[in-house]
Each structure stands twice: as C-alpha cells, then as structure tokens.
Design a protein around this motif. Structure first.
Motif, PDB file in Angstrom:
ATOM      1  N   THR A   1     -52.587 -23.579  47.094  1.00 18.06           N
ATOM      2  CA  THR A   1     -52.704 -23.016  45.753  1.00 18.06           C
ATOM      3  C   THR A   1     -51.294 -22.860  45.200  1.00 18.06           C
ATOM      4  OG1 THR A   1     -54.736 -21.782  46.197  1.00 18.06           O
ATOM      5  CG2 THR A   1     -53.363 -21.018  44.368  1.00 18.06           C
ATOM      6  N   ARG A   2     -51.048 -23.522  44.057  1.00 11.95           N
ATOM      7  CA  ARG A   2     -49.747 -23.389  43.389  1.00 11.95           C
ATOM      8  C   ARG A   2     -49.796 -22.140  42.534  1.00 11.95           C
ATOM      9  NH1 ARG A   2     -44.883 -24.831  44.365  1.00 11.95           N
ATOM     10  NH2 ARG A   2     -45.598 -26.951  44.801  1.00 11.95           N
TER      11      ARG A   2
ATOM     12  N   GLY B   1     -47.799 -32.089  46.084  1.00  8.68           N
ATOM     13  CA  GLY B   1     -49.030 -31.455  45.640  1.00  8.68           C
ATOM     14  C   GLY B   1     -50.189 -31.551  46.613  1.00  8.68           C
TER      15      GLY B   1
ATOM     16  N   SER C   1     -43.802 -16.613  43.329  1.00 11.22           N
ATOM     17  CA  SER C   1     -44.257 -17.931  42.877  1.00 11.22           C
ATOM     18  C   SER C   1     -43.920 -18.957  43.961  1.00 11.22           C
ATOM     19  CB  SER C   1     -43.574 -18.312  41.571  1.00 11.22           C
ATOM     20  OG  SER C   1     -43.899 -17.402  40.536  1.00 11.22           O
TER      21      SER C   1
ATOM     22  N   THR D   1     -48.055 -19.253  40.172  1.00 10.24           N
ATOM     23  CA  THR D   1     -46.955 -18.921  39.271  1.00 10.24           C
ATOM     24  C   THR D   1     -47.157 -17.499  38.780  1.00 10.24           C
ATOM     25  OG1 THR D   1     -46.790 -21.224  38.541  1.00 10.24           O
ATOM     26  CG2 THR D   1     -45.699 -19.569  37.190  1.00 10.24           C
TER      27      THR D   1
ATOM     28  N   LEU E   1     -46.089 -22.280  46.680  1.00 11.71           N
ATOM     29  CA  LEU E   1     -47.315 -22.932  47.131  1.00 11.71           C
ATOM     30  C   LEU E   1     -47.822 -22.161  48.349  1.00 11.71           C
ATOM     31  CD1 LEU E   1     -49.225 -25.429  46.804  1.00 11.71           C
ATOM     32  CD2 LEU E   1     -47.803 -26.557  48.546  1.00 11.71           C
TER      33      LEU E   1
ATOM     34  N   HIS F   1     -54.480 -24.223  41.262  1.00 17.40           N
ATOM     35  CA  HIS F   1     -53.378 -23.670  40.483  1.00 17.40           C
ATOM     36  C   HIS F   1     -53.788 -22.295  39.973  1.00 17.40           C
ATOM     37  CE1 HIS F   1     -51.328 -27.603  40.277  1.00 17.40           C
ATOM     38  NE2 HIS F   1     -52.545 -28.092  40.184  1.00 17.40           N
TER      39      HIS F   1
END
Lengths: 109, 116
Positions: B111-112, A40, B86, B114, B88, B10
């Motif tokens: 930025t993750r 992360g 989707s 989805t 990272l 996110h």
C-alpha cells in the motif's frame, strides 16, 4: 551492528551481462536471499544461497562466499523486463532477515 | 486467487485521519509480517505474527496498531500519522516463523501511503 551493502544503482545494456554485488556483516549466518522488485510491485524471490559456491537458475545465478561475507547476483542476456530493484537479504543467527537498501538496475536498449 | 493480497493499493490521508490497511494470504502460511519500505532504505520490519500471536514489535510508534484476527488476515490500523510515515507498506507471509531452509517470504504488492 548488522549491515548489508549493495550499490544504489547500476546501468547495463540489453543482451549484456551484469553482476550486482552484496557484502554483509551480520550476527551469524543462516542463508542469503535475492529478491527482484519491479516498481510498484511486490518483491519476488529469486535465489537462496547457504553454502559457498554458485547457484544457477536460467539466466540468473547467485554466488556466495561466507568467509568473505560476499555474494553477487549475475544476470545474463539482459532483457528490458529485467529493469527492477534487486534486494539482498541475510538471515542471521536469530533467523531475522537483514535487508540491503536494494540496487536499482536500469537496462538500456 | 493466490498469494498475498493487500488493499488498498494507494492511500492518501490527513494527519488526523484513521485508516486501516488490510492483508490477506492464501498460501496457508503460519507467519505474517508488516514491513515499511522508504526510498533508498532497507526494508524495516515493523511487526511479526506467528499463529495469530504477535512475536515482535520493533519499536514502532503507537500510531501504528496491528491486528491479526486469524492466520490468513493481517491489519495495520493507522491514526494521527506524520508526513514522515509516508512510504510503501508491505505485508509478507512465510510457511513458518523465520523461514525454514530456502523457504522465502512472499510479499504483497504493498500500500502506497501518503500522509498530508
């Protein structure tokens, strides 16, 4: 094509030593980088090798053999915080960075 | 604040949405990059900017549109994405294009994304 290989996952014990290998086949060579990436988080720069031999920086060392297309990252006195992914990248003759898929290192107590 | 900052951290979006990712670097670097990071795959270079000029576009689908208004800011505009997008998304910067000597890339936290 250009390719960088490194193991997908490794497990080691706290306090021990671990060696993460990276082999590469690229169009030319202008340096090899190792990055650490905690889950992360951003990849962070660890080391750079452009000449053959060993570069030491505290608990971490990186080795390069250009004739063999080979590098390794050596981590000593492992700590739990060293659990992360380690990315190998080679800068080719066009100064493009070619990346490996990363090695996930799991440290056990 | 120092380094490379990305927002949001996110993002969940539907396939018909339009959204933008933002990157800001406080390092005085001249080159900025967008990378895509998928699980167990190498980093994929998407776009490169040097002194606000796009110098590379690695066959990225047109549903991804970059923008670099100045040397400190980089955007990635997203529209009609697919579930396989989707991943990272990482922004990076470097002193000069391609790096110089041991000068490395400096990455943001990503930025993750989805896509549902």
């Amino acid at each position: 094509g250009q390719n960088i290989d490194q193991p997908t996952e490794m497990t080691a014990t706290e306090g021990a030593i671990v060696q993460i290998n990276c082999t590469y086949q690229t169009s030319g060579f202008n340096g090899l980088f190792w990055y650490q990436q905690h889950a992360g988080e951003a990849p962070t720069f660890l080391s750079y090798n452009v000449l053959d031999g060993l570069e030491e920086k505290g608990r971490f060392s990186s080795f390069l053999s250009r004739s063999k297309g080979y590098s390794y990252l050596l981590l000593k006195e492992l700590q739990m915080k060293d659990s992360a992914s380690y990315l190998c990248a080679v800068r080719d003759s066009n100064y493009q960075l070619i990346w490996g898929a990363g090695t996930k290192l799991i440290i056990k107590p | 604040e120092t380094g490379v900052t990305q927002t949001p951290r996110h993002l969940v979006m539907g396939m018909t949405n339009k959204k933008s990712l933002k990157c800001e670097q406080h390092l005085g670097h001249n080159a900025m990059y967008w990378y895509k990071q998928s699980a167990k795959k190498p980093l994929e270079l998407m776009f490169v900017y040097s002194l606000e000029e796009r110098v590379e576009n690695n066959s990225v689908p047109s549903r991804f549109s970059p923008e670099c208004p100045n040397s400190s800011h980089l955007f990635l505009h997203l529209h009609t994405l697919q579930p396989e997008d989707s991943a990272l998304y990482l922004c990076a910067s470097s002193q000069v294009l391609g790096g110089q000597g041991r000068s490395p890339l400096h990455f943001g936290n990503g930025t993750r994304l989805t896509v549902t």
